[in-house]
Design a protein around this motif. Structure first.
Motif, short mmCIF file in Angstrom:
data_model
loop_
_atom_site.label_atom_id
_atom_site.label_comp_id
_atom_site.label_asym_id
_atom_site.label_seq_id
_atom_site.Cartn_x
_atom_site.Cartn_y
_atom_site.Cartn_z
N MET A 94 0.82 -1.20 0.00
CA MET A 94 0.00 0.00 0.00
C MET A 94 0.87 1.26 0.00
SD MET A 94 -3.15 0.91 2.65
CE MET A 94 -2.07 1.31 4.03
N MET A 110 2.40 -2.30 -7.25
CA MET A 110 1.08 -2.60 -6.71
C MET A 110 0.29 -3.51 -7.64
SD MET A 110 -0.63 0.59 -4.64
CE MET A 110 -0.05 1.95 -5.64
N TYR A 156 -3.99 2.45 -5.42
CA TYR A 156 -4.21 1.35 -4.47
C TYR A 156 -5.67 0.90 -4.53
CZ TYR A 156 -4.71 -1.16 -0.05
OH TYR A 156 -4.99 -2.12 0.89
#
Length: 248
Positions: A94, A110, A156
């Protein structure tokens, strides 16, 4: 009757936080654990703790962004215990920052960990589950996969919305074959996720938010156990859990 006892459970991101707490809880209820994460030393200590307490566990160095690593993790569980009953796709990162900061390398990572890592886990575990006519895949999304964390967490959120879509599509596809799919949407739960931001402003904001709101990592572990212990004809598809005081 303990419905978790003797189930073979693979957990990614098991070296700390939610993954470690889940491993310890399930081991205490008799599950056989296959632990995956990049930090093998911490995994081996966790496995040793479980074994010392009378449980069964193996540790396998795993970077979920590498398909071969995830395939090896599932194979290790199958070789040691004969099958994989449950896969907990827990590994995630994150690194929060405003999109205007253009942290493209972090976006790539990510996507590799939070999306592709989940897909690699599914691809590795699903054939064996289909052959057995049973199985359970548990994917960790986030409350940020239900509502966009605009300002610092847009990318995210995008990865966690993807996990939601993947889980729902998989559920509809494999449910008729007896394979259960559960998606968890945690809020601020104590873990190392909060330490992942290289952007100083975002890191400070996230630290303050978690300090004000977070609940223990075993909160998620209990939700995972609840989903697993249901009868085979019941699939708990989604669980959202957050601190009572958390608005987002």
């Amino acid at each position: 009757m303990n419905a978790i006892a003797n189930k073979v459970v693979v957990i990614t991101g098991a070296s700390s936080g939610l993954g470690e707490a889940t491993a310890r809880l399930l081991a205490g209820r008799g599950a056989k654990l296959v632990l995956g994460a990049r930090r093998l030393d911490r995994l081996e200590k966790l496995a040793a703790d479980i074994i010392a307490a009378g449980g069964e566990a193996i540790a396998v160095a795993t970077d979920v962004a590498r398909r071969a690593d995830v395939e090896n993790l599932i194979k290790a569980g199958q070789d040691r215990f004969g099958r994989v009953d449950v896969l907990v796709n827990n590994a995630g990162i994150m690194p929060m920052a405003a999109m205007s900061k253009l942290k493209v390398d972090e976006w790539d990572r990510m996507i590799d960990v939070n999306i592709k890592g989940v897909l690699y886990g599914i691809a590795a575990a699903l054939p064996g589950m289909r052959a057995n006519g049973s199985g359970h895949i548990i994917n960790l999304s986030s409350v940020a996969g239900l509502r966009v964390s605009a300002g610092v967490g847009t990318v995210y959120s995008a990865t966690k919305f993807a996990v939601k879509a993947i889980s729902e599509g998989l559920r509809a596809e494999v449910g008729p074959e007896g394979i259960r799919v559960t998606t968890l949407y945690p809020g601020a739960v104590a873990s190392e996720l909060v330490n992942g931001s290289s952007d100083a402003d975002a890191a400070a904001g996230m630290k303050a938010f978690y300090e004000a709101n977070e609940i223990p990592s075993d909160s998620v572990a209990r939700a995972v156990a609840y989903a697993i212990e249901q009868p085979a004809d019941l699939s708990v598809n989604e669980i959202t859990l957050r601190p009572t005081r958390q608005e987002f």
